[in-house]
Design a protein around this motif. Sequence first.
Motif: not given
Length: 484
Positions: A336-363
Amino acid sequence: MKFYATLFLFLCTFSVFAQTTVYQAFEADSAAEPRGGMPYVTTFLQANLRKPIAAEAQGVGGRVVVTGIVEPDGRITDVKVANKFRPDCDREAVRVFTLFNAWKPGYKAGKPIRQYVNIPVTFKPNPPFLYENGARVSYFDKDDKLIADSSKAQYKQLVPVDSLGIPSGDIIVYKTKGKGWKEETRMPLIRKEGSVRGPSGKTEYLIGYQDGIIQWNGLLVSIDDKGAILRQTYFQDGKRSGTELVYHPNGSVSEKIEEFDDKYVTTSWYPNGQIRQIQSSAKPKPNVPMPPDHVLAYWEDTGRQLIKDGAGRATYQTQVPLPADSTKFIAFVEEGQYQNGFKEGVWKGRYADGSYSYEEQYDKGVCQTGKARQADGTELRYTEVQKQAEFKGGMPALGQFLASNLRYPADAQRARVQGKVFITFVVNTDGTIADARVLKGVGYGADEEALRVVKAMSGRWNPGLLRGKPIRVKYNLPINFTFN
């Protein structure tokens, strides 16, 4: 035939010679350089440097210049001392420089070459101290003030440490008696199994000192079953104090966590010594929500800087425990993206085998919304990434429950025993309690009573949550027995 055989032998000899030629920096078209930049090599070397105890006791400072060969694959080999200081420090300088294997090789005629490099390793001076028979010796006056003159001392303290400064025996305090010394108090060296398991699956063992209420004091070292150091932390009255170091399995420092007045600054490195990330974290304050971490800089493992001055896009890959079995780990990727040192906008994560994933919105580093897809396809929505286990109704309700259910044992009352009993337990995903046991007790029935009351709390807890999913959480609870 002899001519051809001789020619073949000559060509082979020339080929071997060409492969083993080592160039000086001025002979290269582009000289070898450390990935991430030279300033971070110095930072890495200083973080890993363990000043030999004899040199530290004498308080000496000096510089060792070491030389090595940067190979075409970026490794350092053939590390030697080019400019000596003293034998013990020379050996340590060679050891730490050997740990850094993150070089961009030199090039000549478009091909990577073997090249000599020289690096200074500095040993900083420090206040000297007395070191005798494997122990640091300190003298104190009647007011417990540190003094240098042993003839005027009222107390003498021995702190056994090995050649690396690691605790190796009980701390003993002596008091003057006549012309000699008599042991007055002793703080035993604690060696016990820790509760944390790393991605390697190895158990951590803790070595350090605890006071009468099981608070760590002084240097706490974590090692694996083969004696390799995993972590070292300083504590004062049970609270972390000063600098903490965390180590990779190869023995190099993975994280250096420095304490400042209002924050911690963490510098991390890859296993080959290349700089990885610099971030700051606020110190926790009572009844104040923790602000998000502030990421200042981040480098990928090729040496390319992705985040500079708190801005940029990053991709992280870490090892995390599996929800179903915390002793097993899996690769976890998030970006995801950083602005001014903080997470900003959409962040995505996943297990390497694809068995789990997430999507989060940051401000400004704070998660606003999130959704996680489980292995079975179900989707969980949440607004907090992680939530701690909590007694239903919060701390006021927990205090009321203890006040209503705790009984002062008759034996403890007759013996006029007071103090805190520390209970550790696990809050299950359904809010029940498991694995409750006494960490530190006061005896006379108080330990058993505290354990009984904690077990009676089973089912009265809200479980911890990770991205909306209940998880098992370990909890430590002090229960106080005092006379009104």
